[in-house]
Design a protein around this motif. Sequence first.
Motif, PDB file in Angstrom:
ATOM      1  N   GLY A  84      -0.156  17.123 -29.190  1.00 11.54           N
ATOM      2  CA  GLY A  84       0.546  18.377 -29.000  1.00 11.54           C
ATOM      3  C   GLY A  84       1.995  18.310 -29.427  1.00 11.54           C
TER       4      GLY A  84
ATOM      5  N   ILE B 115      -4.721  18.936 -33.561  1.00 10.77           N
ATOM      6  CA  ILE B 115      -5.363  19.579 -32.408  1.00 10.77           C
ATOM      7  C   ILE B 115      -6.797  19.903 -32.822  1.00 10.77           C
ATOM      8  CG2 ILE B 115      -5.330  21.582 -30.885  1.00 10.77           C
ATOM      9  CD1 ILE B 115      -2.305  21.597 -31.167  1.00 10.77           C
TER      10      ILE B 115
ATOM     11  N   SER C 136      -8.205  24.056 -26.639  1.00  8.99           N
ATOM     12  CA  SER C 136      -7.049  23.156 -26.640  1.00  8.99           C
ATOM     13  C   SER C 136      -6.213  23.280 -25.369  1.00  8.99           C
ATOM     14  CB  SER C 136      -6.162  23.441 -27.852  1.00  8.99           C
ATOM     15  OG  SER C 136      -4.913  22.783 -27.721  1.00  8.99           O
TER      16      SER C 136
END
Length: 969
Positions: free
Chosen positions: A33, A610, A616
């Motif tokens: 992230g 991702i 997510s």
Amino acid sequence: MADSLSMTSRSSVAELRHALETRVRGTVSFDPGTRALYTSDASNYRRAPLAVVLPETVEDCVAAVRVCAEHGTPVVPRGGGTSIAGNAIGTGVVVDTSRHLRAIEEIDPRARTATVQPGVILDDLRKATAAHGLTFAPDPSTHSRCTIGGMVGNNACGSHSVAWGTTADNILALDVLLADGTRMRVGSSDTDQDFAELARRPGREGKVYAALASLVERHRAEMRTDMPQFRRRVSGYALDRLLPEKGRDVAAALVGTEGTCVFVLGATVRLVESPPARALAVVGYPDAPAAADAVPALLEHAPLTVEGINHRMVAALDSHGASARVPLPEGGAWMLVEVAGADPEEATAAAERMLAALPEHSRPQDSAVVTDTGHQKALWRIREEGAGITQRTPDGRDAWSGWEDAAVPPENLGGYLRDFEALMERHGRFGVVYGHFGDGCLHVRIDFELTTEEGRRDYRAFMEEAAETVVQHGGSLSGEHGDGQARSELLERMYPASLVRAFGEFKRAFDPDGLMNPGIIVDPLPMDEGIRVSAGNRPHLPLLDDVTMDYPEDGGDFGATLRRCTGIGKCRRQDGPGVMCPSYQVTQDEKHSTRGRAHLLYEMANGDLITDGWRSEEVRESLDLCLSCKGCLSDCPVNVDMATYKAEFLHQHYRGRVRPPAHYSMGWLPVWARLAAAAPAEINRAARLPGLSALAKKAAGVAGERDLPAFSRTSFTRAFRRREAKGHGRPEGPRVVLWPDTFGNYMHPQVPAAAVRVLEDAGFSVVLPQGQVCCGLTWVSTGQLDVARTVMRRAVAALAPFVAEGVPVVGLEPSCTAALKHDLLELLPGPESEEVAASVHTLASFLNRHAPDWQPPRVPASALAQVHCHQHAVMGFDDDRDLIARAGVDGEVLDSGCCGLAGDFGFTEGHYEVSSAIGERELLPRVREADPDTLVLADGYSCRTQIEQGTGRGSLHLAQVLARGLDAR
């Protein structure tokens, strides 16, 4: 592009991570992230970093760079991340100084200097020095978020370089770190003897100076003859600054090296006196080349700045939902020429003398001298918003940077512009030209087609031909933003091979192992490699098709929606004007900026870092502190609408899954409010019992620090129907539909009741839609879009008969009004929805348009007005300002941004601290400081609730204020 972690052995990454986490006090992140947040800056490029470091101290920077040297890992210094050429991204360790290294260590007014850490934001430095009548002269349009370290890296300039020069001209000394961890302090002027002594020092520092002395000795001739001598020559390294006649200025030579030679730990900068008064001469010419031809004549009068704009930029700003506010003189292109004076009269006289003295061939078609600061700001806004508002062509195609800041000597600008326009025509390209005409620097975003292989080939061909064109006019590939990945490959077209080799020698003097921001300037990456929007070999991603919202501004293409944000970072500013971005202003975390969230959504779609798509957790966590305030919809230059993207994400993320409790409680608030209306007193009493209240909050996902909202003893709609039955309404007069929103109907019925009185006094007959209606907002904000669409369909069905008869609709709750005007079109597109949306008004806009002759009651009072975020973003507040003034209210409209409660956000468990901190930035302190007799105006239920719970003070809707005036008649 392959993930940089996958290209490095797991053991070596683990060792690097352990060393960084052991020796750096700040944040060290290897997670997908955080890395995804830093894959892009404000350029066309994408490069996934190995890790990200947020140093808390200068010593953290030293430790991080030394660890990277020990592991042979590249380092990418980064400031505000607003670099347009791809200067602040890379596959090594990104070190972001903008979060913590913001100390202004010293201001010396007598010496006119300041010493700062690299993460100091330019506007913060300017505010601090303004107390002494001084300023740091370079002022790029990103001044609200760019850092001094970043300005040093790019040799930033801005509009006032005509008078005070570039960053390199205003640097006295730099505290720098070499890739091997050696610290040096380099100055701006050394004699031959000083330089020789420095070269004899032991260790790396002496070797650096010896290498620089040797470099000058071997390349002295080319430095003097083959480096164009004009202020905006930013491309390449400024090796000529090392010449004896230029003071052997090592500090200035390092400015503009884009993090490829040293890591900047601090800077001592020169300050200049800020003129007491300024006048702005606005001069109009038929077109941009004609305006450029007049630049030399204007420069003879020593202006502070000469900025160029054209009709396309003005049109782009108008289409963005704003206007220049000041009528421009006649013409198709204009220059903003700022002139200084001891007072406004002297500045005005100087501007008028300048215009009168212009020779015949340079005289404008029309002109005006503006001294009012508000008018000046409106004109400067046209120029400052350029990078964002020109990012889309008039027909909606993407326009990109790449060839966005070339510069030529000012006397050559007209000729270059004509050749550049011919180049654009040959290639069938469209762009809006503007920029620093006084320095010969042009900005332009061009509609390159970067999403296809053929388009990227055309991009390369254009860039190569453009480079030849600018060199023919004695110019520089870059005049402000640096070369980055976009132009480094083209340096061999601007400089002879010997100087290009000298650039490599200069870098190796500081960075022999090539660890500092590799691939930029020296041994450059190809300009068409790693383009962010390129599909490359990645397969089609179904999640881009599987969306619920309509995205009409992007033709329904969610991929185009995700390309809106190019990273210019206006959302990272520390304060207003405007709303964007309240969560970032409190947390100062990139993932809580609009840009950070947009980058994460893009990376989610990309699927490289991702990998779990709509599921997510990185994206969900980033969006968790998004207030859905819609501030970015109006304040972002490219109208990123993060509230809509968040609703889309939550809808997809929780599809078929159990949702957070707040989604069931506050997301379904209209239903619970309707049920509570059966026994409101009992519900309110239960909600106030300490034990039961705590249990209720816990079950509903409500923050324990919040008071639960109270329900009214009777709903507005029930009271209205009883009033009608008694014949107390006004049956005659034109009809107007009053929308009974949940908050006004069940919680604050005194608001719609007051509105009825005001509307009837204005001569209208108020009617309500039939049945139970709702705008669907609470389901939209919690991402329950299927329910929201059903609710909206009912709303349209209820309003359509009135709209068909031309009966307007008035909304009182700004968020619900905005939902009917904006969200409705996203979720339920079609002509019927468009007709309904066009018929919905705020109370003030309705009265101003449909009852222009009505005289509002006089309310002789002072007031503070808090503008609801959704009203700011969708409807605007101009009508309210006008009506408040007509009512005789001495009103101050606070520029406080979002109140912090923002619907369900501030009530949701885990959000209280951020919600309160946002309110405490300005709104709540201003309310506390206000005189007890001062009215507090807040049309939004959330705003009134935040004010009451944060200050203990009540506030009023505009309708209530006007109704008070009716009582006093």
